[in-house]
Design a protein around this motif. Structure first.
Motif, PDB file in Angstrom:
ATOM      1  N   ASP A  95      42.652  38.432  54.799  1.00  0.00           N
ATOM      2  CA  ASP A  95      41.743  37.363  55.256  1.00  0.00           C
ATOM      3  C   ASP A  95      42.537  36.077  55.513  1.00  0.00           C
ATOM      4  OD1 ASP A  95      39.482  36.020  55.995  1.00  0.00           O
ATOM      5  OD2 ASP A  95      38.471  36.184  54.059  1.00  0.00           O
ATOM      6  N   LYS A 126      44.781  36.015  48.176  1.00  0.00           N
ATOM      7  CA  LYS A 126      43.355  35.970  48.524  1.00  0.00           C
ATOM      8  C   LYS A 126      42.532  35.219  47.473  1.00  0.00           C
ATOM      9  CE  LYS A 126      40.207  39.104  50.917  1.00  0.00           C
ATOM     10  NZ  LYS A 126      39.884  40.511  51.212  1.00  0.00           N
ATOM     11  N   THR A 128      43.021  35.006  44.297  1.00  0.00           N
ATOM     12  CA  THR A 128      43.048  35.599  42.961  1.00  0.00           C
ATOM     13  C   THR A 128      44.464  35.514  42.400  1.00  0.00           C
ATOM     14  OG1 THR A 128      41.275  37.144  43.505  1.00  0.00           O
ATOM     15  CG2 THR A 128      42.673  37.702  41.631  1.00  0.00           C
ATOM     16  N   ARG A 162      46.574  46.713  44.241  1.00  0.00           N
ATOM     17  CA  ARG A 162      45.989  45.838  45.260  1.00  0.00           C
ATOM     18  C   ARG A 162      44.567  45.408  44.916  1.00  0.00           C
ATOM     19  NH1 ARG A 162      43.077  48.306  49.392  1.00  0.00           N
ATOM     20  NH2 ARG A 162      42.855  50.556  49.171  1.00  0.00           N
ATOM     21  N   HIS A 163      43.795  46.279  44.219  1.00  0.00           N
ATOM     22  CA  HIS A 163      42.436  45.905  43.834  1.00  0.00           C
ATOM     23  C   HIS A 163      42.419  44.687  42.904  1.00  0.00           C
ATOM     24  CE1 HIS A 163      41.184  49.694  45.623  1.00  0.00           C
ATOM     25  NE2 HIS A 163      39.933  49.293  45.477  1.00  0.00           N
ATOM     26  N   ASP A 164      43.492  44.500  42.128  1.00  0.00           N
ATOM     27  CA  ASP A 164      43.565  43.339  41.231  1.00  0.00           C
ATOM     28  C   ASP A 164      43.538  42.023  41.990  1.00  0.00           C
ATOM     29  OD1 ASP A 164      43.725  45.037  39.073  1.00  0.00           O
ATOM     30  OD2 ASP A 164      45.884  44.763  38.757  1.00  0.00           O
ATOM     31  N   PHE A 165      43.881  42.073  43.278  1.00  0.00           N
ATOM     32  CA  PHE A 165      43.959  40.856  44.084  1.00  0.00           C
ATOM     33  C   PHE A 165      42.896  40.815  45.186  1.00  0.00           C
ATOM     34  CE2 PHE A 165      48.078  41.447  42.157  1.00  0.00           C
ATOM     35  CZ  PHE A 165      48.384  40.172  41.716  1.00  0.00           C
ATOM     36  N   GLY A 166      41.839  41.584  45.027  1.00  0.00           N
ATOM     37  CA  GLY A 166      40.737  41.547  45.982  1.00  0.00           C
ATOM     38  C   GLY A 166      41.007  42.269  47.287  1.00  0.00           C
ATOM     39  N   THR A 168      40.410  45.327  48.526  1.00  0.00           N
ATOM     40  CA  THR A 168      39.649  46.491  48.069  1.00  0.00           C
ATOM     41  C   THR A 168      39.222  47.453  49.172  1.00  0.00           C
ATOM     42  OG1 THR A 168      37.616  45.189  48.205  1.00  0.00           O
ATOM     43  CG2 THR A 168      38.743  45.244  46.071  1.00  0.00           C
ATOM     44  N   TRP A 169      39.439  47.107  50.441  1.00  0.00           N
ATOM     45  CA  TRP A 169      38.966  47.993  51.513  1.00  0.00           C
ATOM     46  C   TRP A 169      39.611  49.370  51.385  1.00  0.00           C
ATOM     47  CZ3 TRP A 169      40.938  51.186  55.146  1.00  0.00           C
ATOM     48  CH2 TRP A 169      40.038  51.674  56.106  1.00  0.00           C
TER      49      TRP A 169
END
Length: 195
Positions: A95, A126, A128, A162-166, A168-169
């Protein structure tokens, strides 16, 4: 007069301490910041970032008192595939319009034997922030380049979720696997120039 002499003695005692600290800037022309992530659970996709900056405030007497700061331009992500890079810049991943940079700020530097280092710091992606640990293959001794500048180098690796930093796609495949892997391996090859 006595106060003036005490002042001069104080300056003389402090001056060796100031010589022991030095600031080094990342040379973007001789540095790579790359990542690797699983695609379809069968292969790895590699990429990197083309725009970044950073400094190393090096304590020459005690390296554990040194500090590192890095800023990376998220829109500069580059996997050599335009369609994929556009997706990585989109809200699906970095983003970049809302979060134009990611940052790393060290909080702790430890020796690990020989010239090895462990650098703990806060990584922000992002919006986070999470702690990460870089395993560093020692900081090289300084050398003078052909143009008179002083340079040093270092290699570092880490792996993040990667999910730890948003980030998530994802999509699930028929076999239950994911399109994009969870673990992101990061490899840094850094060259510093003394300010």
């Amino acid at each position: 007069m006595k106060r003036f002499i005490c002042f001069l003695v104080g300056l003389a005692l402090l001056s060796p301490l100031t010589v022991l600290a030095s600031t080094w800037q990342i040379d973007p022309n001789h540095t790579t910041m790359q990542f690797k992530v699983r695609h379809l659970m069968i292969s790895n996709v590699k990429g990197g970032f083309d725009k970044f900056s950073g400094t190393l405030d090096l304590d020459d007497k005690d390296i554990t008192k040194s500090k590192v700061e890095v800023v990376i331009d998220t829109a500069s992500v580059n996997t050599n595939i335009k369609l994929r890079d556009d997706d990585l810049r989109s809200p699906n991943f970095f983003d970049a319009a809302r979060f134009p940079t990611m940052t790393f700020t060290s909080t702790k530097v430890e020796k690990t034997g020989g010239t090895g280092l462990k650098i703990t710091g806060n990584l922000t992606i992002k919006g986070t922030t999470r702690p990460v640990v870089l395993t560093v293959d020692g900081l090289t001794p300084e050398i003078r380049d052909p143009w008179g500048g002083l340079r040093r180098g270092a290699s570092a690796v880490t792996t993040i979720k990667r999910h730890d930093f948003g980030l998530t796609w994802n999509k699930t495949m028929d076999n239950g696997g994911a399109v994009v892997g969870e673990d992101v391996a990061i490899q840094l090859e850094v060259e510093f120039v003394k300010k």
